[in-house]
Design a protein around this motif. Structure first.
Motif, mmCIF file in Angstrom:
data_model
loop_
_atom_site.group_PDB
_atom_site.id
_atom_site.type_symbol
_atom_site.label_atom_id
_atom_site.label_comp_id
_atom_site.label_asym_id
_atom_site.label_seq_id
_atom_site.Cartn_x
_atom_site.Cartn_y
_atom_site.Cartn_z
ATOM 1 N N ALA A 14 71.942 27.540 66.306
ATOM 2 C CA ALA A 14 71.410 27.356 67.665
ATOM 3 C C ALA A 14 70.884 25.938 67.861
ATOM 4 C CB ALA A 14 70.307 28.376 67.928
ATOM 5 N N GLU A 15 70.214 25.388 66.844
ATOM 6 C CA GLU A 15 69.714 24.008 66.963
ATOM 7 C C GLU A 15 70.867 23.027 67.128
ATOM 8 O OE1 GLU A 15 67.221 20.619 64.418
ATOM 9 O OE2 GLU A 15 67.548 22.602 63.553
ATOM 10 N N ALA A 16 71.904 23.188 66.323
ATOM 11 C CA ALA A 16 73.050 22.286 66.406
ATOM 12 C C ALA A 16 73.777 22.421 67.740
ATOM 13 C CB ALA A 16 74.010 22.560 65.253
ATOM 14 N N GLN A 17 73.969 23.654 68.209
ATOM 15 C CA GLN A 17 74.676 23.858 69.477
ATOM 16 C C GLN A 17 73.888 23.280 70.644
ATOM 17 O OE1 GLN A 17 77.943 25.437 69.897
ATOM 18 N NE2 GLN A 17 77.543 24.101 71.662
ATOM 19 N N ALA A 18 72.575 23.470 70.638
ATOM 20 C CA ALA A 18 71.741 22.920 71.698
ATOM 21 C C ALA A 18 71.826 21.396 71.715
ATOM 22 C CB ALA A 18 70.295 23.377 71.522
ATOM 23 N N PHE A 19 71.866 20.796 70.537
ATOM 24 C CA PHE A 19 71.973 19.337 70.468
ATOM 25 C C PHE A 19 73.316 18.864 71.028
ATOM 26 C CE2 PHE A 19 72.930 15.287 68.546
ATOM 27 C CZ PHE A 19 71.725 14.608 68.592
ATOM 28 N N LEU A 20 74.388 19.531 70.627
ATOM 29 C CA LEU A 20 75.709 19.160 71.139
ATOM 30 C C LEU A 20 75.774 19.307 72.654
ATOM 31 C CD1 LEU A 20 77.993 20.819 68.421
ATOM 32 C CD2 LEU A 20 77.518 18.364 68.710
ATOM 33 N N ASP A 21 75.181 20.365 73.174
ATOM 34 C CA ASP A 21 75.185 20.570 74.628
ATOM 35 C C ASP A 21 74.405 19.466 75.337
ATOM 36 O OD1 ASP A 21 76.623 22.878 74.207
ATOM 37 O OD2 ASP A 21 74.895 24.231 74.423
#
Length: 465
Positions: A14-21
Motif C-alpha cells: 500500500a505504501e509503494a502503490q500510494a507513492f506511485l499514484d
C-alpha cells in the motif's frame, strides 16, 4: 489489492502503490543498503519493479556486507566463500520511500535492510546493530532521542598547482577564498544556489535540515539537523543528507568531501552526536530535578561513555585519514574528558534550557557510520547506567591542557583496531557478527594502506637514504 506482505521490515505494498499514484513522473528508484563503512550499496530499479520489491524483497549476495572501502571482498568477515556467497533478501524500510530532487529523468529512493531468507535480521547489517541497542534500551524503559551534525568541505573538482585539494570557488559567481571564513554570513551567500538545492532535496526526503554555518577551515561548512525522538531516524537523516549534499554539489560543479581531514593545515570534519533519554512518560531523564545538581542519569551516562571510549574509537575514527583529525587546539577531542559548555572536551553538556538537557558526543568524524556510532554510544550509556559509573571531575577551561596524561585513547589506527578486536564491550555493543565484520574490514583496509607506497615516501626517502 493486497496491502500487507510477509516483509519482516513491516513494508507494505500500500505504501509503494500510494507513492506511485502520487508521483507518476518518477521512472526509477535507487534502492540503498548501507555497509559497515556507511557506503550505500544496492541497485537502480525501474518503476514497474517497485511493487515486486515491496511484495517479495530483493535478493542480494551476502558478500555485499563484507566489502572494504574499495568494494573488494574481505574474506575474513566470513561473509564471502565461507557461505558460498549465497543470496539473502533485502526488504524496504517503511517510511523511507522518497522522491529525489533535481534528477533527470525523475527518480526516487528507498532504504533497505538485509534479512535471512527466513526473515531474521542479518546481523552484519549496521542498521540492525543500532536497532538491537534501541530495543535493549526500550526493555529498560528508556527511549533515546538525538541528532547528528554534518560537517563537510566543498572542494574544487581539480587540484591546485601543488597537486593538493583546494576549496571550491563560489557557485554563484566563481569567487574564490582561501581564508578561514568561520561564521561569515556573507561568505555563505556565494554558495546559496547549492545550499538551496540541498535544502530542497532534504525537504523531499522528509529531513528537517536547519542551520548552515561557515566552519573553521577554508571551504568547510556545517549543516545541523532537527532533533529526533527516534535515534534510528536521526541516523537515517544523516546518511540521506550526505547523499543529497554529494549529489547537489556534483550538479553544481564542485565536490562534497566527507573525509575527516582533507586539508592538513586546517580543522577536520566531525559528526557530533547529540543524545538524550526519555522515560515511558516522555520525560527527559537527563534533566536535573534540583537546580545546580546534575541528574544521576546524565553523570552515569557520561561515566559509561568515558569508560568505553578507548576500545570504541575504531567506530568513531574508522579510517587511516580519521586519525589525522585529532590534534591539540583542533576542536577534535584528544582525551575522554567531559565538560559543560566547553568545546575542548570529548563529551559536552551544551548550555541551554534544562528540559532539553543532552550529551554532545564529539569524537566521531564525519567519515564514521552513524548507525554504528549511535549503537556504540547507546551501549556506552547503558553500561554507565547499569554500573552507576562516576564520570570523574568535570574539565573546565582548556581541556587540551589536561589531555597529555590520558593514555586511554589509542594513538593511531592500528592501535584502535587492536583495541576493538579485543573489546568484549564492543562485541556486545555491535553484536558478535557485526563486530567480526567491522573489525575484519578495518584490518584489511589497514593492510591495504600499509603496503601502499605513498608520495610522502618518495618525498622523504627517494634522494636521501
Amino acid at each position: 489489492m493486497t496491502t500487507q506482505t510477509n516483509s519482516p521490515s513491516g513494508a507494505t505494498i500500500a505504501e509503494a502503490q500510494a507513492f506511485l499514484d502520487a508521483h507518476p513522473e518518477i521512472e526509477a528508484f535507487d534502492i540503498v543498503l548501507h555497509d559497515s563503512n556507511g557506503i550505500g550499496r544496492g541497485k537502480i530499479i525501474r518503476r514497474h519493479e517497485l511493487l515486486a520489491f515491496y511484495q517479495s524483497g530483493r535478493f542480494l549476495p551476502i558478500s555485499i556486507l563484507g566489502l572494504d572501502i574499495c568494494g573488494e571482498d574481505v574474506h575474513e568477515t566470513g561473509l564471502i566463500w565461507d557461505q558460498g556467497d549465497g543470496d539473502l533478501r533485502a526488504w524496504p524500510i517503511p517510511g523511507t520511500l522518497k522522491p529525489l530532487h533535481g534528477t533527470t529523468p525523475p527518480r526516487g529512493e528507498v532504504l533497505m535492510s538485509l534479512y535471512t531468507l527466513e526473515g531474521a535480521p542479518m546481523t552484519s547489517d549496521p542498521r540492525h546493530a543500532l536497532q538491537a541497542q534501541v530495543d535493549a534500551m526500550a526493555a529498560e524503559g528508556l527511549f533515546p532521542a538525538g541528532a547528528f551534525e554534518l560537517e563537510f568541505f566543498l572542494l574544487a573538482n581539480d587540484r591546485g598547482p601543488d597537486g593538493r585539494v583546494r576549496p571550491a570557488a563560489d557557485v554563484l559567481d566563481g569567487r574564490a577564498s582561501h581564508r578561514t571564513e568561520v561564521y561569515s554570513v556573507d561568505h555563505l551567500h556565494g554558495m546559496l544556489p547549492l545550499f538551496s538545492d540541498i535544502y530542497a532535496g532534504a525537504e523531499k526526503a522528509g529531513i528537517t535540515a536547519e542551520t548552515m554555518i561557515s566552519e573553521y577551515a577554508p571551504g568547510q561548512y556545517e549543516l545541523t539537523l532537527h532533533y529526533r525522538t527516534d535515534v534510528m531516524q536521526a541516523a537515517d537523516d544523516l546518511m540521506r543528507l550526505k547523499r543529497i549534499v554529494r549529489a547537489q554539489a556534483r550538479a553544481h560543479g564542485v565536490t562534497a568531501c566527507f573525509m575527516a581531514k582533507p586539508i592538513e593545515d586546517y580543522a577536520g570534519s566531525g559528526m557530533h552526536f547529540h543524545v538524550s533519554l526519555q522515560d515511558r512518560e516522555g520525560r527527559n531523564v537527563f534533566t536535573e530535578s534540583v537546580d545546580g545538581q546534575w541528574s544521576p542519569e546524565i553523570l552515569h551516562a557520561l561515566g559509561g561513555l568515558r569508560a568505553t571510549m578507548g576500545e570504541s574509537m575504531l567506530v568513531f575514527a574508522p579510517h587511516a585519514n580519521s586519525w589525522r583529525r585529532f590534534a591539540n587546539q583542533s576542536y577534535a577531542p584528544v582525551s575522554t574528558s567531559w565538560g559543560v559548555n566547553n568545546r575542548s572536551v570529548a563529551l559536552r553538556i551544551p548550555a541551554g534550557d534544562k528540559r532539553a538537557r543532552r550529551i554532545e558526543h564529539r569524537p566521531a568524524g564525519v567519515d564514521a557510520n552513524p548507525y554504528l556510532v549511535a549503537a556504540t554510544v547507546l551501549a556506552g550509556i547503558r553500561h554507565g547506567l547499569a554500573h552507576r559509573i562516576d564520570p570523574g571531575p568535570e574539565t573546565t577551561g582548556n581541556g587540551y591542557d589536561e589531555a597529555g596524561g590520558d593514555d586511554s585513547i589509542p594513538r593511531d589506527w592500528n592501535a584502535a583496531i587492536a583495541a576493538a578486536r579485543d573489546s568484549a564491550f564492543l562485541k556486545d555493543a555491535l553484536g558478535e557478527d557485526m563486530h567480526r565484520t567491522f573489525v575484519a574490514v578495518k584490518a584489511a583496509e589497514y593492510a591495504r594502506v600499509a603496503r601502499t607506497i605513498s608520495d610522502v615516501d618518495y618525498d622523504l626517502y627517494l634522494h636521501t637514504v
